[in-house]
Write a protein that holds these residues in place. Structure first.
Motif, PDB file in Angstrom:
ATOM      1  N   GLN A  43       0.713  -1.079  -0.086  1.00 20.78           N
ATOM      2  CA  GLN A  43      -0.220  -0.058   0.335  1.00 20.78           C
ATOM      3  C   GLN A  43       0.981   1.341  -0.016  1.00 20.78           C
ATOM      4  N   ALA A  44       2.067   0.840   0.433  1.00 18.69           N
ATOM      5  CA  ALA A  44       2.383   2.513   0.844  1.00 18.69           C
ATOM      6  C   ALA A  44       3.327   2.169  -0.630  1.00 18.69           C
ATOM      7  N   ALA A  46       2.394   1.203  -2.978  1.00 21.27           N
ATOM      8  CA  ALA A  46       1.270   2.068  -4.703  1.00 21.27           C
ATOM      9  C   ALA A  46       1.535   3.423  -4.099  1.00 21.27           C
ATOM     10  N   GLN A  47       1.518   4.156  -2.910  1.00 19.85           N
ATOM     11  CA  GLN A  47       0.867   5.926  -2.523  1.00 19.85           C
ATOM     12  C   GLN A  47       2.106   5.968  -2.809  1.00 19.85           C
ATOM     13  N   GLN A  48       3.242   6.026  -2.866  1.00 21.05           N
ATOM     14  CA  GLN A  48       4.455   6.224  -3.650  1.00 21.05           C
ATOM     15  C   GLN A  48       4.419   6.603  -4.642  1.00 21.05           C
ATOM     16  N   ARG A  50       1.159   6.571  -7.004  1.00 15.30           N
ATOM     17  CA  ARG A  50       0.700   7.469  -6.731  1.00 15.30           C
ATOM     18  C   ARG A  50       0.787   9.253  -7.149  1.00 15.30           C
ATOM     19  N   GLU A  51       1.675   9.515  -5.397  1.00 12.61           N
ATOM     20  CA  GLU A  51       2.016  10.700  -5.439  1.00 12.61           C
ATOM     21  C   GLU A  51       3.503  11.056  -6.930  1.00 12.61           C
ATOM     22  N   SER A  54       1.932  12.584  -9.861  1.00  9.81           N
ATOM     23  CA  SER A  54       0.764  13.415  -9.807  1.00  9.81           C
ATOM     24  C   SER A  54       1.909  14.695  -9.437  1.00  9.81           C
ATOM     25  N   LYS A  99      -7.487  17.677  -0.786  1.00  9.61           N
ATOM     26  CA  LYS A  99      -6.934  16.412   0.662  1.00  9.61           C
ATOM     27  C   LYS A  99      -7.344  16.833   1.855  1.00  9.61           C
TER      28      LYS A  99
END
Length: 151
Positions: A43-44, A46-48, A50-51, A54, A99
């Motif tokens: 999850q971390a 995937a979040q990295q 996405r960021e 972005s 956010k």
């Protein structure tokens, strides 16, 4: 003759039926398999990712705005770099605004506040003549038909 056609049809249908049979079941079927859980590490990651994407999009948008301004205002390389940094900061602030709250009204007010600050930041980078051209161009973009006539 009818007998031969009947036997041939029966053999053909039997063969077609064998071809359509389901494959043999294995010891572990999909329904009995436990659903795989996404680990916190995945999850971390995937979040990295996405960021990172972005941030790349925001930087690309900032460069496109700076390129348009460079073409229309004749910015120097230093001014262009400053405009890119200003726009990247504004894009970052906008992302944080989205956010921070789910209320459209609150997010809208925050976005308006951020956009109002853009002009002041640009004014510190552009010359007086460049800023005047920017202001006129901005007004034409906002209201291409010109000011409303009083009736």
């Amino acid at each position: 003759m009818k007998f031969v056609i009947l036997i041939t049809s029966f053999v053909f249908l039997s063969f077609a039926g064998l071809c359509q049979q389901a494959p043999p079941k294995t010891s572990q079927t999909k329904s009995s398999a436990k659903p795989s859980k996404i680990t916190p590490q995945r999850q971390a990651q995937a979040q990295q990712l996405r960021e990172k994407k972005s941030n790349e999009l925001r930087m690309d948008r900032s460069k496109k705005i700076a390129d348009k301004m460079t073409d229309s205002l004749g910015l120097s390389q230093t001014q262009r770099a400053d405009i890119i940094n200003i726009n990247a900061g504004i894009e970052q602030q906008k992302a944080l605004a989205f956010k921070s709250d789910t209320s459209r009204a609150i997010v809208g007010r925050e976005l308006q506040r951020i956009e109002k600050g853009r002009d002041n930041l640009y004014k510190s980078v552009l010359t007086e003549k460049q800023y005047q051209i920017y202001s006129r161009s901005k007004m034409n973009l906002i209201n291409p038909l010109g000011p409303k006539k009083k009736e």
